[in-house]
Design a protein around this motif. Structure first.
Motif, PDB file in Angstrom:
ATOM      1  N   LYS A 120       0.828  -1.196   0.000  1.00 50.89           N
ATOM      2  CA  LYS A 120       0.000   0.000   0.000  1.00 50.89           C
ATOM      3  C   LYS A 120       0.864   1.247   0.000  1.00 50.89           C
ATOM      4  CE  LYS A 120      -3.941  -1.998   2.459  1.00 50.89           C
ATOM      5  NZ  LYS A 120      -4.850  -1.892   3.620  1.00 50.89           N
ATOM      6  N   PRO A 121       0.384   2.348  -0.597  1.00 55.84           N
ATOM      7  CA  PRO A 121       1.091   3.617  -0.451  1.00 55.84           C
ATOM      8  C   PRO A 121       1.190   3.997   1.031  1.00 55.84           C
ATOM      9  CG  PRO A 121      -0.575   3.759  -2.175  1.00 55.84           C
ATOM     10  CD  PRO A 121      -0.796   2.457  -1.466  1.00 55.84           C
ATOM     11  N   THR A 122       2.225   4.741   1.380  1.00 54.15           N
ATOM     12  CA  THR A 122       2.443   5.132   2.770  1.00 54.15           C
ATOM     13  C   THR A 122       1.204   5.809   3.361  1.00 54.15           C
ATOM     14  OG1 THR A 122       4.809   5.388   2.377  1.00 54.15           O
ATOM     15  CG2 THR A 122       3.899   6.514   4.305  1.00 54.15           C
ATOM     16  N   HIS A 123       0.602   6.712   2.595  1.00 51.45           N
ATOM     17  CA  HIS A 123      -0.589   7.427   3.075  1.00 51.45           C
ATOM     18  C   HIS A 123      -1.693   6.444   3.438  1.00 51.45           C
ATOM     19  CE1 HIS A 123      -3.600  10.637   3.303  1.00 51.45           C
ATOM     20  NE2 HIS A 123      -4.395   9.830   2.628  1.00 51.45           N
TER      21      HIS A 123
END
Length: 363
Positions: free
Chosen positions: A21-24
């Motif tokens: 997943k993206p960090t955000h």
């Protein structure tokens, strides 16, 4: 017995899908898990602190402050605050601020931390890490209790009648000491009469039980009341299902993927099969009754009154993870709450007793 949901905010590809997943999005997942933990009735939510890959939990005070704003009841834990790497004055300022913003819902679990990369990042050596942890805690502890602090320190500039703001909400905050492999953390906890939190994740029960026995011995050596001992313990994984067959079938792909990851990374493998992992590790995988029985077996060795579970799905689907936690809270937790006592202190803000008034004095 009390129950925490804890995340170290591991940020690597999903062990089953391979998608990272993206960090955000990973941070949003942490917040969603904190809300779920409060919704389901967990007693605490914890965030780790690591300063190396694959973790993104380098700023637990920021994450927990956001969790505090989104929740109302659940207590907030650090898991662990790595005081060996931190300036105790700056750490105090951050955590005292968080304590006010959360209305006194903060508990700290401190420790020296693991990992060579984060140690190198802060120029801390293996030889001085324990001394740094002890000194930082002693200074941190003084600041929380004293309006002016003098400390002749080795690892930061000395303090002389120093004032540190804001002054705390809880007086004092409760501090647990994380324990994994060494007697130093156990002795530090016993010396100050603080509760102990056993990692209880990587190995079978024996080395953790030995450290807890040492903690009890040192506790009495320092003259503390044995009735006031409080011990928490971690778990290596969790998946509760209506039957053991369903639990094993759902968790097997997770275990096998993690096993392959450990071998590829050259990490030590303690449990070669899922069956061995379920039998000899602290993982709570099985039917509700199997999980109840396992916690009791560990309680016989540890005498612990707090358990932490993984807040993250960790390879399970979101629906599997939620169903597991729901089943834990509906079928497992009520039994353990009845059969195992709570810690010997109020599960709430640590505040001084109000002064006696004329009306409260009985002549």
């Amino acid at each position: 017995m009390k129950f925490l949901a804890i995340t170290l905010i591991v940020h690597r590809p999903d062990p089953i899908t391979g998608v990272q997943k993206p960090t955000h999005d990973r941070f949003r997942e942490v917040l969603d898990n904190a809300l779920l933990a409060e919704e389901l009735g967990f007693d605490g939510f914890g965030v780790g602190e690591r300063h190396e890959r694959p973790f993104i939990s380098s700023s637990p005070t920021v994450v927990l402050s956001h969790v505090a704003a989104l929740t109302k009841r659940i207590r907030l834990f650090t898991a662990v605050t790595t005081l060996s790497l931190l300036d105790p004055v700056r750490a105090y300022e951050d955590y005292a601020t968080l304590d006010h913003l959360s209305n006194g819902r903060l508990d700290l679990i401190i420790g020296k931390g693991n990992g060579a990369a984060q140690r190198d990042l802060f120029h801390v050596t293996p030889e001085d890490q324990w001394d740094r942890n002890a000194e930082s805690y002693e200074v941190f502890r003084k600041i929380w209790r004293q309006d002016k602090v003098t400390a002749d320190t080795r690892f930061r500039p000395p303090l002389t009648d120093a004032e540190v703001w804001p002054r705390p909400y809880q007086r004092p905050v409760r501090v647990w000491h994380g324990s994994a492999t060494s007697k130093e953390s156990v002795d530090l906890a016993a010396r100050y009469g603080d509760p102990l939190f056993s990692a209880n994740v990587t190995h079978p029960i024996e080395p953790y039980a030995e450290l807890i026995r040492h903690y009890r011995e040192r506790w009495e050596h320092y003259g503390h009341d044995p009735a006031k001992i409080a011990i928490g313990a971690g778990t290596a994984g969790v998946h509760v299902a209506p039957t053991s067959q369903e639990a094993l079938a759902a968790y097997r792909p997770v275990f096998e993927s993690n096993l392959a990851f450990f071998k590829k990374a050259g990490l030590p493998v303690v449990f070669e099969t899922l069956e061995d992992f379920v039998e000899r590790s602290s993982a709570l995988i099985g039917s509700p009754q199997q999980v109840i029985d396992k916690v009791h077996r560990y309680h016989e060795q540890f005498g612990h009154t707090v358990v932490h579970l993984h807040a993250d799905a960790s390879g399970l689907t979101e629906s599997q993870h939620r169903a597991s936690l729901e089943l834990f809270q509906s079928k497992v937790a009520p039994v353990l709450r009845r059969e195992i006592p709570d810690p010997p202190f109020v599960w709430g803000p640590v505040l001084p007793a109000p002064p006696l008034t004329q009306e409260s004095v009985h002549v």
